[in-house]
Design a protein around this motif. Structure first.
Motif, PDB file in Angstrom:
ATOM      1  N   THR A 191      45.712  32.317  38.262  1.00 41.34           N
ATOM      2  CA  THR A 191      45.657  31.745  39.613  1.00 41.34           C
ATOM      3  C   THR A 191      46.985  31.879  40.351  1.00 41.34           C
ATOM      4  OG1 THR A 191      46.118  29.555  38.670  1.00 41.34           O
ATOM      5  CG2 THR A 191      43.809  30.123  39.079  1.00 41.34           C
TER       6      THR A 191
ATOM      7  N   SER B 269      47.133  33.193  44.120  1.00 43.36           N
ATOM      8  CA  SER B 269      47.651  32.263  45.135  1.00 43.36           C
ATOM      9  C   SER B 269      48.401  32.966  46.259  1.00 43.36           C
ATOM     10  CB  SER B 269      48.591  31.251  44.476  1.00 43.36           C
ATOM     11  OG  SER B 269      49.831  31.865  44.122  1.00 43.36           O
TER      12      SER B 269
ATOM     13  N   GLY C 195      41.372  28.838  34.754  1.00 43.30           N
ATOM     14  CA  GLY C 195      42.660  29.199  35.342  1.00 43.30           C
ATOM     15  C   GLY C 195      43.552  27.982  35.415  1.00 43.30           C
TER      16      GLY C 195
ATOM     17  N   ALA D 225      40.310  25.071  41.218  1.00 48.04           N
ATOM     18  CA  ALA D 225      39.613  26.124  41.958  1.00 48.04           C
ATOM     19  C   ALA D 225      39.814  26.009  43.461  1.00 48.04           C
ATOM     20  CB  ALA D 225      38.123  26.105  41.620  1.00 48.04           C
TER      21      ALA D 225
ATOM     22  N   ILE E 230      42.578  28.008  45.439  1.00 55.89           N
ATOM     23  CA  ILE E 230      42.517  29.453  45.644  1.00 55.89           C
ATOM     24  C   ILE E 230      41.451  29.765  46.690  1.00 55.89           C
ATOM     25  CG2 ILE E 230      42.194  31.695  44.553  1.00 55.89           C
ATOM     26  CD1 ILE E 230      44.636  30.071  43.557  1.00 55.89           C
TER      27      ILE E 230
ATOM     28  N   LEU F 136      37.576  30.982  46.133  1.00 54.24           N
ATOM     29  CA  LEU F 136      37.148  30.987  44.733  1.00 54.24           C
ATOM     30  C   LEU F 136      35.913  30.115  44.511  1.00 54.24           C
ATOM     31  CD1 LEU F 136      37.518  31.895  41.842  1.00 54.24           C
ATOM     32  CD2 LEU F 136      39.194  30.056  41.520  1.00 54.24           C
TER      33      LEU F 136
ATOM     34  N   TYR G  34      34.036  25.526  36.031  1.00 53.15           N
ATOM     35  CA  TYR G  34      35.417  25.994  36.180  1.00 53.15           C
ATOM     36  C   TYR G  34      36.314  24.982  35.480  1.00 53.15           C
ATOM     37  CZ  TYR G  34      39.905  27.387  38.106  1.00 53.15           C
ATOM     38  OH  TYR G  34      41.210  27.801  38.232  1.00 53.15           O
TER      39      TYR G  34
ATOM     40  N   GLY H 134      40.305  23.962  34.974  1.00 52.11           N
ATOM     41  CA  GLY H 134      41.670  24.132  35.448  1.00 52.11           C
ATOM     42  C   GLY H 134      42.598  23.091  34.851  1.00 52.11           C
TER      43      GLY H 134
END
Length: 229
Positions: free
Chosen positions: A79, A83, A118, A122, A125, A128, A140, A142
């Motif tokens: 990520t 970014s 990542g 989410a 980003i 995403l 997801y 993170g």
């Protein structure tokens, strides 16, 4: 060895692979992330590229009604590169290549459980979350934020698990108020995936159940998971 092998040396970690993605700390002070990709001091360390995939497919025992194959796929993403923050991005083409990698593999995945992992959440980003929703991603995962959280949005479960070192969040979290850390565990079955939040001692704090991507046509065919009544 001082930051990996000597730290994660418990017998429970023997022969357990560690699938790695980079975070902001890995890029600080001009650090070269490729040095981590080239690390060969441990057979458990798996970090082949900025963006990579983990796929596990197992045959589920049983007769024709309950047997079959189950596939779990995790798309590991950097990520920091996505970014576009120039503190981290040295070559914009890495992020461009990574975005295409994500799009392509989300599109063709036939996994019963499809996860993306990542460092940044989410929503940090651009675009995403929309990609995850379009391709019916299961979840997801993170970090970055030093706590544990869960939400579901448009059919996708979003998990934050950033409490491996410390807890410093307030508000809507799933942490023990007297705790000092925590982690997630995932147990995939044919009928459901169970995600559990744990405190630093492994005690379960909460669990979330995720259904397989049943009946969703991917790549021109249906997935191979077998639905359990």
């Amino acid at each position: 060895d001082e930051s990996f092998e000597d730290v994660y040396s418990h017998d429970a970690f023997d022969n357990v692979p560690w699938y790695v993605v980079a975070g902001n700390k890995d890029y600080e002070n001009g650090s070269d992330v490729t040095a981590q990709m080239n690390f060969s001091g441990s057979s458990r360390w798996v970090f082949p590229d900025y963006f990579h995939r983990v796929i596990r497919e197992v045959r589920v025992p049983g007769d024709d009604d309950v047997g079959g194959k189950m596939k779990v796929e995790i798309i590991m993403i950097d990520t920091m590169q996505l970014s576009r923050d120039m503190k981290y991005v040295k070559a914009p083409e890495i992020g461009d290549r990574g975005l295409e990698f994500i799009k392509n593999h989300l599109k063709i995945s036939d996994a019963d459980y499809l996860l993306v992992a990542g460092h940044f959440p989410a929503h940090s980003i651009h675009g995403l979350e929309e990609l995850l929703q379009t391709h019916k991603v299961s979840a997801y995962v993170g970090g970055h934020i030093h706590c544990q959280k869960h939400k579901q949005k448009h059919g996708v479960d979003y998990f934050i698990s950033g409490a491996g070192m410390e807890l410093d969040c307030v508000g809507d979290t799933i942490d023990d108020e007297d705790g000092i850390g925590g982690f997630l565990s995932f147990h995939a079955r044919v009928d459901k995936m169970v995600v559990r939040f744990h405190d630093q001692s492994g005690n379960e704090l909460q669990q979330v159940e995720i259904s397989p991507r049943l009946g969703y046509e991917r790549g021109g065919r249906l997935g191979e998971a077998i639905e359990i009544a």
